[in-house]
Write an enzyme that holds these catalytic residues in place. Structure first.
Site, PDB file in Angstrom:
ATOM      1  N   HIS A 123      31.443  46.422  48.507  1.00 20.95           N
ATOM      2  CA  HIS A 123      32.716  45.748  48.735  1.00 20.95           C
ATOM      3  C   HIS A 123      33.610  46.659  49.564  1.00 20.95           C
ATOM      4  O   HIS A 123      33.798  47.833  49.227  1.00 20.95           O
ATOM      5  CB  HIS A 123      33.363  45.392  47.389  1.00 20.95           C
ATOM      6  CG  HIS A 123      32.597  44.325  46.665  1.00 20.95           C
ATOM      7  ND1 HIS A 123      32.233  44.401  45.343  1.00 20.95           N
ATOM      8  CD2 HIS A 123      32.094  43.151  47.136  1.00 20.95           C
ATOM      9  CE1 HIS A 123      31.550  43.305  45.010  1.00 20.95           C
ATOM     10  NE2 HIS A 123      31.441  42.539  46.077  1.00 20.95           N
ATOM     11  N   ASP A 125      36.656  47.052  50.008  1.00 22.69           N
ATOM     12  CA  ASP A 125      37.849  47.658  49.406  1.00 22.69           C
ATOM     13  C   ASP A 125      37.518  48.525  48.194  1.00 22.69           C
ATOM     14  O   ASP A 125      38.396  48.809  47.388  1.00 22.69           O
ATOM     15  CB  ASP A 125      38.855  46.561  49.029  1.00 22.69           C
ATOM     16  CG  ASP A 125      38.306  45.592  47.998  1.00 22.69           C
ATOM     17  OD1 ASP A 125      37.069  45.577  47.778  1.00 22.69           O
ATOM     18  OD2 ASP A 125      39.097  44.833  47.409  1.00 22.69           O
ATOM     19  N   ARG A 185      27.344  38.348  46.787  1.00 23.20           N
ATOM     20  CA  ARG A 185      27.093  36.940  46.447  1.00 23.20           C
ATOM     21  C   ARG A 185      26.204  36.300  47.510  1.00 23.20           C
ATOM     22  O   ARG A 185      26.029  35.096  47.534  1.00 23.20           O
ATOM     23  CB  ARG A 185      28.402  36.136  46.392  1.00 23.20           C
ATOM     24  CG  ARG A 185      29.457  36.662  45.452  1.00 23.20           C
ATOM     25  CD  ARG A 185      29.071  36.504  43.986  1.00 23.20           C
ATOM     26  NE  ARG A 185      30.195  36.928  43.151  1.00 23.20           N
ATOM     27  CZ  ARG A 185      30.485  38.197  42.873  1.00 23.20           C
ATOM     28  NH1 ARG A 185      29.721  39.173  43.336  1.00 23.20           N
ATOM     29  NH2 ARG A 185      31.539  38.500  42.143  1.00 23.20           N
ATOM     30  N   GLU A 306      30.125  50.685  37.974  1.00 24.32           N
ATOM     31  CA  GLU A 306      31.564  50.678  38.258  1.00 24.32           C
ATOM     32  C   GLU A 306      32.056  52.063  37.906  1.00 24.32           C
ATOM     33  O   GLU A 306      32.041  52.450  36.740  1.00 24.32           O
ATOM     34  CB  GLU A 306      32.265  49.635  37.381  1.00 24.32           C
ATOM     35  CG  GLU A 306      31.706  48.221  37.510  1.00 24.32           C
ATOM     36  CD  GLU A 306      32.207  47.518  38.757  1.00 24.32           C
ATOM     37  OE1 GLU A 306      33.058  48.099  39.484  1.00 24.32           O
ATOM     38  OE2 GLU A 306      31.754  46.390  39.017  1.00 24.32           O
TER      39      GLU A 306
HETATM   40 ZN   LIG Z   1      32.458  45.679  43.824  1.00 24.57          ZN
END
Ligand SMILES: [Zn+2]
Ligand SMILES: *[C@@H]1O[C@H](CO)[C@@H](O)[C@H](O)[C@H]1NC(C)=O
Ligand SMILES: *[C@@H]1O[C@H](CO)[C@@H](O)[C@H](O)[C@H]1NC(C)=O
Length: 356
Positions: A123, A125, A185, A306
């Site tokens: 991602h 960001d 996705r 994460e």
């Molecule tokens: Zn992510």
């Protein structure tokens, strides 16, 4: 799956119901869980809006730009040339090379050793992973033949590091790629056929898919930001329900995720996730994710990590975050080598037994 034959309004209703069932704490990370995000697995809304968080100049100060990262990767390649090689697996929409560092005492060669990949910045960001991965590469180079873990890893596996999968999203300071598609996705999904049209596949996704088919990775991890937890398959359920849904290798996955979490500075102390690990579908189901695709189509055990509650911590904190994740990364790699060797030993013993 039959979902494509279901009335679009029914699908929309399902998506809405699912969105309302979610807790606000889930909003940050793997998904950035909002309606626009959910829309990604309905053909209706593949290009729908995406929240563009406000990322100020101040927040990005001290982070490597794409050009600086590219320079850092090549500098690594020259500095550590006898235990690495740098190669590209393709280009982003805006023509930025997707550069990989392979680390091994015999780079480029095929060996009977496990191969592992780390992918950062899926991602745009979520930039912490790309910085931490450069720390990892440099640490291995600096400590090879000095530290036993570094030496074990360099000599007994092929480690492939893609610091950024989404350089365009990073430059644009948003989540998706240059076409505003969420790359996590964009993979074919086991339950929903919406991503099956190869013509719509993003170049970054395609690069990963081809790479996985070439390299036969044993295991891997992608790095994200917005939470602190080690996430493992499955990421989605057939009926989109939010509940624990383990894959056939659930036990192995829980072990891998725990190795990461327990070796981390404080991931396992999480109040939200017991032991700092979670099944993806239990946290919140997503579709078209990279993790499940790797397991199903690549035979590759992939975790989604994460590694920072804050997506853009101050750059001065990046080396601290690296320290917090260092033993997790090294132990995850070491546990894979150990597992591989045990399997190898068992095979040798079995062969010996047969030979008698
Ligand atoms: Zn992510
Ligand atoms: C890398 O180069 C150093 C210095 O020349 C040497 O000592 C070392 O054995 C080399 N390592 C490998 C894996 O070739
Ligand atoms: C882990 O440590 C970081 C940095 O000190 C802190 O911000 C975070 O809240 C801690 N998380 C847990 C679960 O203890």
């Amino acid at each position: 799956m039959a979902i494509s034959r279901i009335h679009p309004l029914f699908l929309l209703l399902l998506l809405l119901l699912r969105a309302f069932a979610l807790l606000p704490t889930q909003a940050a990370a793997r998904g950035g869980h909002d309606l626009s995000d959910d829309g990604d697995h309905g053909s209706v809304s593949r290009n729908l809006l995406q929240d563009k968080p406000h990322i100020t100049e101040e927040m990005t100060r001290g982070y490597m730009s794409n050009a600086e990262l590219e320079t850092a990767v090549h500098a690594f390649g020259s500095r550590c040339s006898n235990i690495s090689r740098v190669y590209s697996i393709g280009k982003s929409v805006n023509d930025f090379p997707l550069l990989v560092i392979e680390i091994s005492d015999k780079p480029r060669q095929r060996e009977a050793e496990p191969a592992f990949k780390f992918i950062g910045n899926v991602h745009g960001d979520e930039p912490v992973g790309r910085e931490v991965l450069m720390h990892l590469a440099n640490w291995l180079c600096d400590n090879y033949l000095k530290d036993p873990l570094a030496t074990l890893i360099v000599e007994n596996m092929h480690l492939h590091i893609l610091p950024t999968m989404n350089p365009d999203g990073f430059a644009l300071r948003w989540r998706g790629n240059a076409n505003n598609i969420d790359l996590n996705r964009d993979f074919p999904d086991q339950f929903f056929s919406v991503n099956n049209d190869i013509n719509y596949r993003q170049p970054e996704t395609r690069a990963i898919m081809n790479w996985v088919k070439q390299e036969h990775f044993t295991a891997s991890a992608s790095l994200h930001g917005g939470a602190l937890v080690a996430n493992y398959p499955w990421d989605g359920t057939k009926d989109t329900g939010k509940r624990y849904y383990g894959c056939p290798d659930d036990k192995t996955f829980r072990h891998m995720a725990s190795v990461y979490s327990q070796s981390h500075y404080n991931m396992s102390l999480s109040k939200e996730f017991e032991g700092g690990i979670t099944n993806g579908a239990l946290w919140y189901p997503i579709y078209g994710g990279m993790q499940d695709w790797n397991y199903i189509h690549g035979g590759c055990f992939e975790l989604t990590l994460e590694i920072s509650d804050t997506k853009w911590p101050k750059a001065a904190e990046l080396s601290v975050i690296w320290e917090h994740n260092r033993m997790s990364m090294l132990n995850l790699l070491a546990s894979l080598i150990k597992g591989f060797m045990e399997g190898y030993l068992q095979q040798i013993l079995a062969d010996l037994y047969l030979a008698q």
